[in-house]
Design a protein around this motif. Sequence first.
Motif, mmCIF file in Angstrom:
data_model
loop_
_atom_site.group_PDB
_atom_site.id
_atom_site.type_symbol
_atom_site.label_atom_id
_atom_site.label_comp_id
_atom_site.label_asym_id
_atom_site.label_seq_id
_atom_site.Cartn_x
_atom_site.Cartn_y
_atom_site.Cartn_z
ATOM 1 N N THR A 1 0.828 -1.205 0.000
ATOM 2 C CA THR A 1 0.000 0.000 0.000
ATOM 3 C C THR A 1 0.860 1.252 0.000
ATOM 4 N N PHE A 2 1.964 1.213 0.708
ATOM 5 C CA PHE A 2 2.860 2.375 0.728
ATOM 6 C C PHE A 2 3.453 2.627 -0.660
ATOM 7 N N GLU A 3 3.891 1.575 -1.328
ATOM 8 C CA GLU A 3 4.435 1.745 -2.679
ATOM 9 C C GLU A 3 3.382 2.330 -3.618
ATOM 10 N N LEU A 4 2.139 1.869 -3.477
ATOM 11 C CA LEU A 4 1.064 2.416 -4.305
ATOM 12 C C LEU A 4 0.880 3.899 -4.027
ATOM 13 N N LEU A 5 0.871 4.291 -2.768
ATOM 14 C CA LEU A 5 0.710 5.698 -2.402
ATOM 15 C C LEU A 5 1.798 6.555 -3.049
ATOM 16 N N ILE A 6 3.031 6.122 -2.944
ATOM 17 C CA ILE A 6 4.139 6.888 -3.515
ATOM 18 C C ILE A 6 4.026 6.945 -5.040
ATOM 19 N N ALA A 7 3.674 5.839 -5.656
ATOM 20 C CA ALA A 7 3.544 5.803 -7.120
ATOM 21 C C ALA A 7 2.432 6.745 -7.586
ATOM 22 N N VAL A 8 1.332 6.793 -6.853
ATOM 23 C CA VAL A 8 0.227 7.667 -7.252
ATOM 24 C C VAL A 8 0.613 9.131 -7.073
ATOM 25 N N ILE A 9 1.318 9.461 -6.002
ATOM 26 C CA ILE A 9 1.804 10.834 -5.819
ATOM 27 C C ILE A 9 2.702 11.226 -6.997
ATOM 28 N N LEU A 10 3.563 10.323 -7.399
ATOM 29 C CA LEU A 10 4.487 10.599 -8.505
ATOM 30 C C LEU A 10 3.771 10.696 -9.849
ATOM 31 N N SER A 11 2.594 10.067 -9.964
ATOM 32 C CA SER A 11 1.930 9.978 -11.259
ATOM 33 C C SER A 11 1.179 11.244 -11.670
ATOM 34 N N ALA A 12 1.049 12.206 -10.761
ATOM 35 C CA ALA A 12 0.357 13.447 -11.106
ATOM 36 C C ALA A 12 1.082 14.136 -12.260
ATOM 37 N N GLN A 13 0.376 14.392 -13.347
ATOM 38 C CA GLN A 13 0.951 15.023 -14.545
ATOM 39 C C GLN A 13 2.164 14.259 -15.082
ATOM 40 N N ALA A 14 2.109 12.951 -14.942
ATOM 41 C CA ALA A 14 3.174 12.082 -15.460
ATOM 42 C C ALA A 14 2.513 10.788 -15.930
ATOM 43 N N THR A 15 3.209 10.017 -16.759
ATOM 44 C CA THR A 15 2.645 8.760 -17.250
ATOM 45 C C THR A 15 2.974 7.619 -16.293
ATOM 46 N N ASP A 16 2.131 6.602 -16.286
ATOM 47 C CA ASP A 16 2.410 5.426 -15.474
ATOM 48 C C ASP A 16 3.711 4.765 -15.917
ATOM 49 N N VAL A 17 3.966 4.779 -17.216
ATOM 50 C CA VAL A 17 5.204 4.185 -17.733
ATOM 51 C C VAL A 17 6.418 4.890 -17.140
ATOM 52 N N GLY A 18 6.374 6.212 -17.119
ATOM 53 C CA GLY A 18 7.484 6.983 -16.562
ATOM 54 C C GLY A 18 7.661 6.761 -15.066
ATOM 55 N N VAL A 19 6.543 6.681 -14.355
ATOM 56 C CA VAL A 19 6.604 6.433 -12.909
ATOM 57 C C VAL A 19 7.193 5.051 -12.643
ATOM 58 N N ASN A 20 6.743 4.054 -13.391
ATOM 59 C CA ASN A 20 7.237 2.689 -13.178
ATOM 60 C C ASN A 20 8.747 2.594 -13.403
ATOM 61 N N LYS A 21 9.249 3.307 -14.397
ATOM 62 C CA LYS A 21 10.699 3.291 -14.652
ATOM 63 C C LYS A 21 11.466 3.799 -13.448
ATOM 64 N N ALA A 22 10.932 4.849 -12.816
ATOM 65 C CA ALA A 22 11.605 5.422 -11.645
ATOM 66 C C ALA A 22 11.461 4.519 -10.419
#
Length: 210
Positions: free
Chosen positions: A29-50
């Motif tokens: 759940t924590f990883e999901l929270l951080i990924a969603v914060i990072l995904s604002a105005q960004a693509t899921d592909v880009g977030v996943n790479k990071a």
Amino acid sequence: MNKAKRFEIFSRLRAANPEPTTELEYSSTFELLIAVILSAQATDVGVNKATRRLFPVANTPQAILDLGLDGLKEYIRTIGLYNSKAENIMKTCRALVEQHNGEVPATREALEALPGVGRKTANVVLNTAFRQPAMAVDTHIFRVSNRTGIAPGKTVRQVEDRLVRLTPKEFLLDAHHWLILHGRYTCVARKPRCGSCIIEDLCEYRDKIS
């Protein structure tokens, strides 16, 4: 749009994808929270790479705090707005450690109190991690809801409230994922792929493209 048509739309989306989920990669759940914060105005592909680089090194609030602000930025600098996102993530991690024993809270009020967590982010976490009937309306869902006639509204909150109210209960937990995927791959912004759409005959869009 009437109830029967709406029910048939979600029935077809479910038949095509019985177990939809987010395209963000996470294992807690924590990883999901951080990924969603990072995904604002960004693509899921880009977030996943990071996050593929970040999470093996730091995937708990304390571990990210131990990285430090500059250390965190090194992992997420490829993502848009990474400076402000890094600062919010550090503040959120501190709040989780100090106020929630390092655990992600399961209530909207507590989630929205975290830095960098707005209503949409909270809805994603509540729905995806805690399986609550929340509806996170992004640009894809806003477009699909209005274009098809499933739940038209002039504002994101209007669309959210109508989707929660009008989506048949048996589909509500997964409706967010079906709609976002439909908007991402079929009912795209500039030129919707109506010819290959499984709900084209039910859709109330006037300018369909064959």
